[in-house]
Design a protein around this motif. Structure first.
Motif, PDB file in Angstrom:
ATOM      1  N   LEU A 135       7.771  -6.128  -4.652  1.00  0.00           N
ATOM      2  CA  LEU A 135       7.072  -4.861  -4.399  1.00  0.00           C
ATOM      3  C   LEU A 135       7.324  -3.849  -5.514  1.00  0.00           C
ATOM      4  O   LEU A 135       6.411  -3.128  -5.928  1.00  0.00           O
ATOM      5  CB  LEU A 135       7.553  -4.246  -3.071  1.00  0.00           C
ATOM      6  CG  LEU A 135       7.048  -4.880  -1.781  1.00  0.00           C
ATOM      7  CD1 LEU A 135       7.809  -4.316  -0.585  1.00  0.00           C
ATOM      8  CD2 LEU A 135       5.547  -4.623  -1.617  1.00  0.00           C
ATOM      9  N   LEU A 136       8.572  -3.787  -5.980  1.00  0.00           N
ATOM     10  CA  LEU A 136       8.942  -2.710  -6.901  1.00  0.00           C
ATOM     11  C   LEU A 136       8.635  -3.033  -8.363  1.00  0.00           C
ATOM     12  O   LEU A 136       8.332  -2.129  -9.149  1.00  0.00           O
ATOM     13  CB  LEU A 136      10.428  -2.371  -6.758  1.00  0.00           C
ATOM     14  CG  LEU A 136      10.844  -1.823  -5.385  1.00  0.00           C
ATOM     15  CD1 LEU A 136      12.343  -1.524  -5.359  1.00  0.00           C
ATOM     16  CD2 LEU A 136      10.052  -0.555  -5.048  1.00  0.00           C
ATOM     17  N   ALA A 137       8.718  -4.321  -8.724  1.00  0.00           N
ATOM     18  CA  ALA A 137       8.596  -4.678 -10.145  1.00  0.00           C
ATOM     19  C   ALA A 137       7.301  -4.165 -10.789  1.00  0.00           C
ATOM     20  O   ALA A 137       7.342  -3.641 -11.901  1.00  0.00           O
ATOM     21  CB  ALA A 137       8.727  -6.191 -10.310  1.00  0.00           C
ATOM     22  N   PRO A 138       6.122  -4.293 -10.134  1.00  0.00           N
ATOM     23  CA  PRO A 138       4.906  -3.850 -10.815  1.00  0.00           C
ATOM     24  C   PRO A 138       4.646  -2.353 -10.752  1.00  0.00           C
ATOM     25  O   PRO A 138       3.687  -1.877 -11.367  1.00  0.00           O
ATOM     26  CB  PRO A 138       3.792  -4.603 -10.048  1.00  0.00           C
ATOM     27  CG  PRO A 138       4.366  -5.027  -8.760  1.00  0.00           C
ATOM     28  CD  PRO A 138       5.851  -4.935  -8.841  1.00  0.00           C
ATOM     29  N   LEU A 139       5.480  -1.577 -10.025  1.00  0.00           N
ATOM     30  CA  LEU A 139       5.169  -0.159  -9.837  1.00  0.00           C
ATOM     31  C   LEU A 139       5.412   0.657 -11.097  1.00  0.00           C
ATOM     32  O   LEU A 139       6.369   0.397 -11.826  1.00  0.00           O
ATOM     33  CB  LEU A 139       6.051   0.434  -8.731  1.00  0.00           C
ATOM     34  CG  LEU A 139       5.803   0.004  -7.294  1.00  0.00           C
ATOM     35  CD1 LEU A 139       6.740   0.781  -6.382  1.00  0.00           C
ATOM     36  CD2 LEU A 139       4.351   0.237  -6.900  1.00  0.00           C
ATOM     37  N   PRO A 140       4.590   1.688 -11.339  1.00  0.00           N
ATOM     38  CA  PRO A 140       4.932   2.642 -12.386  1.00  0.00           C
ATOM     39  C   PRO A 140       6.195   3.380 -11.963  1.00  0.00           C
ATOM     40  O   PRO A 140       6.439   3.565 -10.768  1.00  0.00           O
ATOM     41  CB  PRO A 140       3.727   3.597 -12.395  1.00  0.00           C
ATOM     42  CG  PRO A 140       3.123   3.483 -11.038  1.00  0.00           C
ATOM     43  CD  PRO A 140       3.403   2.077 -10.571  1.00  0.00           C
ATOM     44  N   SER A 141       7.024   3.784 -12.928  1.00  0.00           N
ATOM     45  CA  SER A 141       8.260   4.453 -12.525  1.00  0.00           C
ATOM     46  C   SER A 141       7.960   5.902 -12.163  1.00  0.00           C
ATOM     47  O   SER A 141       7.053   6.522 -12.709  1.00  0.00           O
ATOM     48  CB  SER A 141       9.301   4.373 -13.635  1.00  0.00           C
ATOM     49  OG  SER A 141       8.751   4.876 -14.810  1.00  0.00           O
ATOM     50  N   ALA A 142       8.724   6.405 -11.199  1.00  0.00           N
ATOM     51  CA  ALA A 142       8.638   7.817 -10.821  1.00  0.00           C
ATOM     52  C   ALA A 142       9.715   8.559 -11.620  1.00  0.00           C
ATOM     53  O   ALA A 142      10.349   7.983 -12.502  1.00  0.00           O
ATOM     54  CB  ALA A 142       8.851   7.944  -9.314  1.00  0.00           C
ATOM     55  N   ALA A 143       9.926   9.840 -11.330  1.00  0.00           N
ATOM     56  CA  ALA A 143      10.970  10.587 -12.043  1.00  0.00           C
ATOM     57  C   ALA A 143      12.345   9.994 -11.767  1.00  0.00           C
ATOM     58  O   ALA A 143      13.256  10.085 -12.575  1.00  0.00           O
ATOM     59  CB  ALA A 143      10.932  12.053 -11.622  1.00  0.00           C
ATOM     60  N   ARG A 201       0.837  -1.209   0.000  1.00  0.00           N
ATOM     61  CA  ARG A 201       0.000   0.000   0.000  1.00  0.00           C
ATOM     62  C   ARG A 201       0.870   1.257   0.000  1.00  0.00           C
ATOM     63  O   ARG A 201       0.605   2.217  -0.721  1.00  0.00           O
ATOM     64  CB  ARG A 201      -0.903   0.017   1.240  1.00  0.00           C
ATOM     65  CG  ARG A 201      -2.253  -0.650   1.019  1.00  0.00           C
ATOM     66  CD  ARG A 201      -3.228  -0.314   2.144  1.00  0.00           C
ATOM     67  NE  ARG A 201      -2.761  -0.764   3.463  1.00  0.00           N
ATOM     68  CZ  ARG A 201      -2.925  -2.021   3.908  1.00  0.00           C
ATOM     69  NH1 ARG A 201      -3.544  -2.924   3.162  1.00  0.00           N
ATOM     70  NH2 ARG A 201      -2.481  -2.371   5.096  1.00  0.00           N
ATOM     71  N   VAL A 202       1.927   1.230   0.813  1.00  0.00           N
ATOM     72  CA  VAL A 202       2.789   2.414   0.943  1.00  0.00           C
ATOM     73  C   VAL A 202       3.507   2.729  -0.373  1.00  0.00           C
ATOM     74  O   VAL A 202       3.468   3.860  -0.855  1.00  0.00           O
ATOM     75  CB  VAL A 202       3.823   2.193   2.081  1.00  0.00           C
ATOM     76  CG1 VAL A 202       4.918   3.241   2.030  1.00  0.00           C
ATOM     77  CG2 VAL A 202       3.120   2.217   3.433  1.00  0.00           C
ATOM     78  N   VAL A 203       4.153   1.709  -0.968  1.00  0.00           N
ATOM     79  CA  VAL A 203       4.928   2.005  -2.184  1.00  0.00           C
ATOM     80  C   VAL A 203       4.001   2.375  -3.345  1.00  0.00           C
ATOM     81  O   VAL A 203       4.356   3.201  -4.195  1.00  0.00           O
ATOM     82  CB  VAL A 203       5.888   0.853  -2.587  1.00  0.00           C
ATOM     83  CG1 VAL A 203       6.930   0.626  -1.503  1.00  0.00           C
ATOM     84  CG2 VAL A 203       5.160  -0.437  -2.918  1.00  0.00           C
ATOM     85  N   GLU A 204       2.785   1.790  -3.355  1.00  0.00           N
ATOM     86  CA  GLU A 204       1.834   2.148  -4.414  1.00  0.00           C
ATOM     87  C   GLU A 204       1.344   3.587  -4.251  1.00  0.00           C
ATOM     88  O   GLU A 204       1.259   4.338  -5.221  1.00  0.00           O
ATOM     89  CB  GLU A 204       0.649   1.171  -4.427  1.00  0.00           C
ATOM     90  CG  GLU A 204       1.008  -0.147  -5.110  1.00  0.00           C
ATOM     91  CD  GLU A 204      -0.105  -1.192  -5.030  1.00  0.00           C
ATOM     92  OE1 GLU A 204      -1.136  -0.917  -4.380  1.00  0.00           O
ATOM     93  OE2 GLU A 204       0.084  -2.275  -5.627  1.00  0.00           O
ATOM     94  N   ALA A 205       1.048   3.959  -3.009  1.00  0.00           N
ATOM     95  CA  ALA A 205       0.590   5.339  -2.769  1.00  0.00           C
ATOM     96  C   ALA A 205       1.684   6.322  -3.159  1.00  0.00           C
ATOM     97  O   ALA A 205       1.424   7.360  -3.789  1.00  0.00           O
ATOM     98  CB  ALA A 205       0.211   5.516  -1.297  1.00  0.00           C
ATOM     99  N   ALA A 206       2.916   5.988  -2.799  1.00  0.00           N
ATOM    100  CA  ALA A 206       4.030   6.873  -3.120  1.00  0.00           C
ATOM    101  C   ALA A 206       4.200   6.980  -4.636  1.00  0.00           C
ATOM    102  O   ALA A 206       4.250   8.086  -5.194  1.00  0.00           O
ATOM    103  CB  ALA A 206       5.315   6.365  -2.466  1.00  0.00           C
ATOM    104  N   ALA A 207       4.270   5.820  -5.313  1.00  0.00           N
ATOM    105  CA  ALA A 207       4.509   5.833  -6.762  1.00  0.00           C
ATOM    106  C   ALA A 207       3.383   6.567  -7.483  1.00  0.00           C
ATOM    107  O   ALA A 207       3.614   7.297  -8.461  1.00  0.00           O
ATOM    108  CB  ALA A 207       4.647   4.402  -7.283  1.00  0.00           C
ATOM    109  N   GLY A 208       2.149   6.401  -6.990  1.00  0.00           N
ATOM    110  CA  GLY A 208       1.007   7.080  -7.611  1.00  0.00           C
ATOM    111  C   GLY A 208       1.148   8.591  -7.547  1.00  0.00           C
ATOM    112  O   GLY A 208       0.596   9.310  -8.377  1.00  0.00           O
ATOM    113  N   ALA A 209       1.913   9.075  -6.562  1.00  0.00           N
ATOM    114  CA  ALA A 209       2.102  10.514  -6.412  1.00  0.00           C
ATOM    115  C   ALA A 209       3.463  10.966  -6.952  1.00  0.00           C
ATOM    116  O   ALA A 209       3.884  12.099  -6.724  1.00  0.00           O
ATOM    117  CB  ALA A 209       1.977  10.887  -4.935  1.00  0.00           C
ATOM    118  N   GLY A 210       4.164  10.054  -7.643  1.00  0.00           N
ATOM    119  CA  GLY A 210       5.449  10.441  -8.243  1.00  0.00           C
ATOM    120  C   GLY A 210       6.622  10.347  -7.289  1.00  0.00           C
ATOM    121  O   GLY A 210       7.668  10.967  -7.518  1.00  0.00           O
ATOM    122  N   ILE A 211       6.457   9.574  -6.236  1.00  0.00           N
ATOM    123  CA  ILE A 211       7.554   9.409  -5.276  1.00  0.00           C
ATOM    124  C   ILE A 211       8.125   7.994  -5.392  1.00  0.00           C
ATOM    125  O   ILE A 211       7.387   7.006  -5.311  1.00  0.00           O
ATOM    126  CB  ILE A 211       7.078   9.675  -3.835  1.00  0.00           C
ATOM    127  CG1 ILE A 211       6.569  11.120  -3.720  1.00  0.00           C
ATOM    128  CG2 ILE A 211       8.194   9.405  -2.829  1.00  0.00           C
ATOM    129  CD1 ILE A 211       5.897  11.433  -2.396  1.00  0.00           C
TER     130      ILE A 211
END
Ligand SMILES: [Zn+2]
Length: 500
Positions: free
Chosen positions: A319-327, A291-301
């Motif tokens: 945890l990290l593999a499915p996340l959208p990339s941030a900047a 939940r934490v890493v998804e919320a962060a990635a969703g906000a560009g963090i």
């Protein structure tokens, strides 16, 4: 690199060419640095530091290794008083002839003195410190603690466990200006080691101190700041995004822990530790971490995840593999023990691997003892590089020295601290000089999302560079020569910040 000379202007590299050509092109008013028999590299960036902790700790008295009380007192006498107190840490009285007591401290320092033991479970204080805390013969022992007393019932100056808190409670709050001063001094020492940038894993006090330095125009290290995950709600509220900031101070990712460490036997393993049934200690609930890493990635963090054991490493990748990339890329810190099935996953998902080769010499014996045959997949630098993963090297100072020569030499040699494994521990995982250097330069530039302007010496790139006296044997793999290299010149944003 093409050529043997470099020209920069207003903080940016203009040309890399032969000295003769630049001599013709560059106006004569531009200062020249003639440094024969040297190697110019991009500025070194330490990818994982607790820089403020290091900066502040260095100003206190170090008592580690003091083999008798008189030696400890000699060091205390040479210490500096900060905010009215003299502080130190690291004493170990197990082999001392004389017990730590307040009177011997009173004789060398009249101001209050607070000295923590090496394991932080005891404190040695003087009479002034006891008086500040209101501790005297009438003070009862707190629950879970003991005020050590002499035959007459007077406190001796030795406090155990919870009794330490009696004095800790009256220590002055960290002085912001003191931290700024400490950072300024540590920055100068970092420049002398060839560092032009750092990634810092610390809390709000450290961030404020870096911000103060920047506001005063004194920040001369490129800092990427990775705040603890507890700061995430604040970051979301302020709509902060990774990569945001200035050329000096920018936001990295949020820092999460999935396990502990090899040294404390808390690294989380897929199979039990050798000769035991325990797997170490997972520190995060998977659903919550997701939940934490998804919320962060969703906000560009981006997320910056600590993982040492092979189970934690696998969980971090999951945890990290499915996340959208941030900047900035997501990254895994330490990535120490890796199951073969997971070796290629970081590269496949663009996850940066932030590793600390200088820890290897000290970890060899522990890894052999606790992980047995799994040691062959500890710090698999070469395999990871061949998988296409981005390696970003650092020191984890103050856990290890911030001197990048030690990290580069350790990655090239893989020799244990006691000199064993002289040919290299799992020698196939050694790196050559160029690769290790790249992990400290290009690797950390990628980790900071600034690879288009840092990490290389080319026109248009920031003029962050180091000039080294370095034996040519380095190119043939002579790692001892790396340890003897000397920084001759460190340049940050075109400014010479160190010269020898
Ligand atoms: Zn760390």
């Amino acid at each position: 690199m093409e050529g043997d000379a470099i020209w920069w202007q207003e903080g940016v590299i203009r040309a890399v060419a032969t000295a003769a050509e630049l001599e013709r092109r560059v106006p004569s008013r531009v200062p020249r640095y003639d440094l024969p028999r040297t190697l110019i590299t991009p500025g070194i960036v330490d990818g994982h530091t607790h820089f403020a902790m290091w900066a502040q700790g260095r100003r206190r008295v170090h008592l580690a290794g003091a083999s008798r009380r008189s030696e400890a007192l000699r060091r205390v006498a040479g210490g500096t008083i900060e905010q009215g107190w003299l502080r130190g840490h690291g004493w170990d009285a197990n082999r001392w002839d004389e017990a730590p007591d307040r009177r011997s401290l009173d004789a060398v320092v009249p101001a209050p003195v607070f000295l923590e033991s090496v394991d932080i479970h005891a404190a040695w204080v003087n009479s002034a410190a006891l008086a500040r805390a209101g501790v005297d013969r009438s003070t009862p022992d707190p629950v879970g603690g003991r005020i050590v007393r002499d035959a007459a019932g007077e406190p001796t100056g030795l406090l155990l466990e919870r009794a330490v808190d009696l004095v800790r409670a009256v220590l002055p709050a960290p002085d912001p200006e003191g931290l700024v001063t400490a950072l300024r001094q540590a920055q100068a020492d970092a420049h002398a080691l060839g560092l032009t940038g750092i990634h810092s894993m610390e809390g709000p006090d450290a961030l404020r101190a870096f911000q103060t330095l920047e506001r005063r125009g004194e920040l001369r290290l490129r800092v990427f700041f990775h705040p603890p995950v507890a700061q995430l709600p604040d970051l979301l509220r302020h709509q902060a995004r990774s990569g945001e900031g200035t050329g000096w101070l920018a936001l990295g990712g949020i820092k999460l822990f999935l396990d502990g460490s090899l040294g404390s036997r808390t690294a989380w393993m897929l199979e039990p530790y050798e000769g035991g049934a325990d797997h170490g200690l997972p520190l995060a609930d998977t659903a919550n971490a997701r939940r934490v890493v998804e919320a962060a990635a969703g906000a560009g963090i981006a997320s910056t995840i600590h993982a040492i054991g092979d189970a934690a490493v696998r969980q971090a990748l999951d945890l990290l593999a499915p996340l959208p990339s941030a900047a900035l890329p997501h990254r895994i810190e330490h990535f120490q023990c890796v199951h073969p099935a997971d070796l290629g996953r970081a590269a496949a998902h663009g996850i940066v691997l932030s590793m600390q080769p200088a820890h290897l010499p000290a970890d060899v014996a522990l890894a052999e003892e606790r992980w047995g045959a799994r040691s062959s997949r500890v710090y698999p630098f070469r395999s990871l590089q061949e998988s296409g993963a981005v390696l970003a090297f650092g020191s984890d100072v103050p856990v290890a020295s911030p001197d990048p020569r030690q990290g580069i030499a350790a990655a090239m040699a893989r020799v244990a601290a006691d000199g064993s494994f002289g040919e290299g521990w799992h020698a196939g995982e050694r790196l050559d000089f160029e690769s290790a250097l790249r992990a400290y330069t290009v690797g950390n530039a990628i980790a900071g999302g600034v690879a288009s302007r840092r990490g290389r010496l080319a026109p248009g790139y920031d003029a962050d560079l180091v000039v080294w006296s370095l034996d040519a044997g380095v190119a043939r793999g002579d790692w001892l020569a790396v340890r003897e290299a000397q920084v001759r010149l460190t340049v940050v944003a075109g400014e010479v910040v160190f010269r020898r």
